[in-house]
Scaffold this active site. Structure first.
Site, mmCIF file in Angstrom:
data_model
loop_
_atom_site.group_PDB
_atom_site.id
_atom_site.type_symbol
_atom_site.label_atom_id
_atom_site.label_comp_id
_atom_site.label_asym_id
_atom_site.label_seq_id
_atom_site.Cartn_x
_atom_site.Cartn_y
_atom_site.Cartn_z
ATOM 1 N N CYS A 87 -0.714 3.704 -6.526
ATOM 2 C CA CYS A 87 -1.448 3.223 -5.713
ATOM 3 C C CYS A 87 -1.992 1.700 -5.949
ATOM 4 C CB CYS A 87 -2.748 4.028 -5.697
ATOM 5 S SG CYS A 87 -4.200 3.295 -4.783
ATOM 6 N N CYS A 108 0.940 -1.149 -0.185
ATOM 7 C CA CYS A 108 0.055 0.150 -0.157
ATOM 8 C C CYS A 108 0.686 1.091 -0.027
ATOM 9 C CB CYS A 108 -0.752 -0.079 1.140
ATOM 10 S SG CYS A 108 -1.911 1.420 1.392
HETATM 11 N N1 DGL Z 1 -4.194 0.889 -2.128
HETATM 12 C C1 DGL Z 1 -3.650 1.929 -1.459
HETATM 13 C C2 DGL Z 1 -2.223 2.620 -1.806
HETATM 14 O O1 DGL Z 1 -1.676 1.738 -2.531
HETATM 15 C C3 DGL Z 1 -4.526 3.308 -0.988
HETATM 16 C C4 DGL Z 1 -6.287 2.899 -1.007
HETATM 17 C C5 DGL Z 1 -6.682 3.566 0.093
HETATM 18 O O2 DGL Z 1 -6.905 4.817 0.066
HETATM 19 O O3 DGL Z 1 -6.749 2.918 1.299
HETATM 20 O O4 DGL Z 1 -2.056 3.786 -1.677
#
Ligand code: DGL
Length: 273
Positions: free
Chosen positions: A191, A72
């Protein structure tokens, strides 16, 4: 004692990373945790993302994991440095927590001819300036243009990523990114949710602009890391098994997960306690 490699995300996005880990390093066991009950993280404060991420890391350690990947960007941007520098010496000096920003920054500069790259990410990742700082270490001459895309995660989490409603917000954020520089010729989807929008995003890109997802990059980097760290490999179990946990409803997680992971999965609920 050996245990699976932990893979963490605020929700479903980290599954796009796990999919590539499994492809490139299929021999390892993985345990995935999505903090769906508290997602999204992208709009939350530094303190909150740090607190939630540290709770998750402790949960992985309770499961016996010696290696945890923060799959993440938002958690990597806002919590990784504190966890590595302040917490690990106390809670697990022999354990390792790695993120996705450094491995991506190590190679991103190789994709551009013009020297201008675009970073599309959550507001939290953009505000942290983590990509600016990391890319400056590896490619000091490359100019980084960042664009926050706050509507993309909600669109994806609500299953709208392949519907016409997504087109408006894709065009809108791409317009804003290119208004910073028309010379951008490489864009990182910074993301882990965004690969679900990749096909649509690609269709709006000017000819010759490369769109880069992180999964394969992170997997290659982990493979290299494990090659250099046999002491960590010795603590990672290798039976090719996968386990999935969510802090929210397991049935809902199972239904949504296949779009991110590419195959059906079985999930369990955890309270992180
Ligand atoms: N998947 C997360 C990232 O790579 C972001 C998702 C969220 O905002 O929780 O930043």
């Amino acid at each position: 004692m050996s245990a699976p490699i932990g893979v963490f995300d605020s929700g479903y996005g980290g599954l796009t990373i796990l999919k590539e880990l499994k492809k490139q390093l299929p021999q390892y066991d993985y345990i995935y945790l999505g903090d769906n009950a508290r997602a999204p993280y992208g709009t939350r404060s530094f303190e909150t993302v740090y607190e939630y991420t540290l709770e998750a890391v402790n949960w992985f350690f309770d499961q016996g994991c010696s290696l945890v990947i923060l799959a993440c960007n938002t958690a990597s941007a806002k919590a990784l440095r504190n966890i590595q520098q302040l917490d690990l010496p106390n809670i697990g000096p022999d354990k390792r927590v790695l993120g996705v920003i450094r491995p991506s920054s190590e190679v991103l500069g190789n994709f551009t001819q013009t020297g201008h790259v675009g970073i599309m990410a959550t507001a939290g990742t953009v505000q942290s300036d983590s990509y600016l700082l990391e890319l400056a270490k590896f490619f000091p001459a490359v100019k980084v243009h960042q664009q926050a895309c706050p509507m993309w995660v909600p669109l994806i989490e609500n299953g709208e990523y392949d519907k016409p409603g997504a087109d408006y917000f894709i065009q809108s954020y791409l317009d804003q990114l290119f208004s910073q520089s028309a010379d951008i010729d490489a864009i990182l989807l910074a993301c882990t949710h965004y690969p679900l929008l990749a096909a649509k995003i690609q269709s709006y890109l000017p000819h010759g602009v490369k769109l880069i997802s992180q999964g394969a990059i992170v997997a290659e980097s982990l493979a290299q890391y494990l090659e250099n760290h046999p002491e960590i490999v010795a603590k990672c179990s290798q039976q090719g098994q996968l386990q999935f946990y969510t802090t929210d409803n397991a049935q809902t997680f199972e239904k949504q997960a296949s779009a991110f992971f590419g195959q059906k999965i079985e999930a369990k609920h955890t309270d992180l306690a």
